[in-house]
Design an enzyme around this catalytic site. Sequence first.
Site, short mmCIF file in Angstrom:
data_model
loop_
_atom_site.label_atom_id
_atom_site.label_comp_id
_atom_site.label_asym_id
_atom_site.label_seq_id
_atom_site.Cartn_x
_atom_site.Cartn_y
_atom_site.Cartn_z
N LEU A 198 -0.92 9.73 -4.97
CA LEU A 198 0.42 9.18 -4.82
C LEU A 198 0.60 7.88 -5.60
O LEU A 198 1.60 7.70 -6.30
CB LEU A 198 0.72 8.96 -3.33
CG LEU A 198 2.10 8.40 -3.01
CD1 LEU A 198 3.19 9.37 -3.43
CD2 LEU A 198 2.21 8.09 -1.52
N ALA A 199 -0.35 6.95 -5.46
CA ALA A 199 -0.21 5.66 -6.16
C ALA A 199 -0.13 5.86 -7.67
O ALA A 199 0.65 5.19 -8.35
CB ALA A 199 -1.37 4.74 -5.80
N ASP A 200 -0.94 6.80 -8.20
CA ASP A 200 -0.91 7.07 -9.63
C ASP A 200 0.45 7.60 -10.07
O ASP A 200 0.98 7.21 -11.12
CB ASP A 200 -1.99 8.09 -9.98
CG ASP A 200 -3.39 7.56 -9.79
OD1 ASP A 200 -4.04 7.23 -10.78
OD2 ASP A 200 -3.83 7.48 -8.63
N MET A 201 0.99 8.52 -9.28
CA MET A 201 2.24 9.16 -9.67
C MET A 201 3.42 8.19 -9.60
O MET A 201 4.32 8.21 -10.45
CB MET A 201 2.47 10.39 -8.81
CG MET A 201 1.45 11.48 -9.11
SD MET A 201 1.61 12.92 -8.03
CE MET A 201 0.60 14.11 -8.94
N ALA A 204 3.17 6.08 -12.61
CA ALA A 204 3.61 6.80 -13.81
C ALA A 204 5.12 6.77 -13.95
O ALA A 204 5.65 6.56 -15.05
CB ALA A 204 3.11 8.24 -13.74
#
Length: 428
Positions: A198-201, A204
């Site tokens: 989630l944090a990566d998305m 992004a």
Amino acid sequence: MRSEKGEGEATQGEKDSRSLPTSPLHTSHFSFLTSAGPLAGVRVLDLTRLVAGGMLGMQLADFGADVLKVEQPGRGDPLRAWSADGQPFWWRVYARNKRTITLNLRASEGQALLRLLVPRCDVLLESFVPGALERWGLGPAALHALHPGLVIARVSAWGQDGPKSARPGFGSLVEAASGYAAMSGEPDGPPLLPPLPLADMVAALYGVNAVMFALYARDARGAGGQVLDIALFEGLFSILGPQAAEYAALGIVRQRTGSRLRDTAPRGVYPTADGAWLAVSGSTPAMAERFLRAYGLGDLLADPRFATNDVRVRHAADLDAALAAAMGARTLAENLALIEREGLTAMAVQTIADVERDPHWRARELTVDLSDEEGTVRMHHVVPRLSGTPGALRWPGKPLGADNAAVYGGELGLDDAELDRLRAAGII
């Protein structure tokens, strides 16, 4: 779901878009291989790894940017190793529409090749631990000396400065440190990490916005290049609601509440008589009252515990028990019929199997089968949908170094003997 061929047919499709099948319902939403896209002419050098940079570059590529994905020779992006039954679905989906080259940035010859590529690009994406590019002589000052207009997007866990900046970090650690995990889960259970990056998305999506802001400032306002500091922590923290305001003003520290919200009630998931689950959101007082009346619980509105939203939130457990009993006395089909008839805001909890069968998402072409010489893979379609300059799907994530010859030979002019030497030396 539609099925399209990969890169081999893209050129022919661009030559004659009339030869491609179209749907009158969706020609304004998507373009299969026929649209240059709103970012045509924008070139991106993608040095990132894993999900945040992968998704950021994918979005730019979906809308026409020429994204050159740079990977370590012989190893590639670790995302290639995220597999199911030996198939690298993460790579195939999130590296779609990108060209891929290999380059050893820890070697001086690799750094020299990168310096040749930088002036040809508009954007550089990187996700190394802060300070790595500087140690290789490739920090922002050096890059801007080569190309003053370069937009440099730096993705990291904790940001480019501050006491923790040089500390390695993955999204899972950010999800724990940001407050997300502390408020996720049942009250009597442990903190929960999300079952996806989630944090990566989130980072992004913020990253795409940042790149577009910077390109607009450069190209429309003459602002020149700049550095974008994209911290996973800050992106995730920003979507967790007004926690900082609540804490500063009232000392409130949000705790785990399961599927409930501390702002509205009813809100949660409830079982049906046949073992299915329904999600309910009574986010406005009018809808909450409509729910109770539709399920024969209108008399609760005269009860001081349930008369207003504030008191319903305070007595959410009692409200949940009453609604769960009413919904649990009906099958999923019976509940859905009542929900549809009364215009209630509730939906069945669905799996991907349910979503794939849903006629609404089939009509909107939510997913597509994309093929190349490696095979066919199903993936989500381009998001978001633009009517005038739609995004396009061209090919899934490619094999490691698939475009080395085209980039190093065709564009930089290195001959076959030099390419063989660089390959043997582990530079590409």
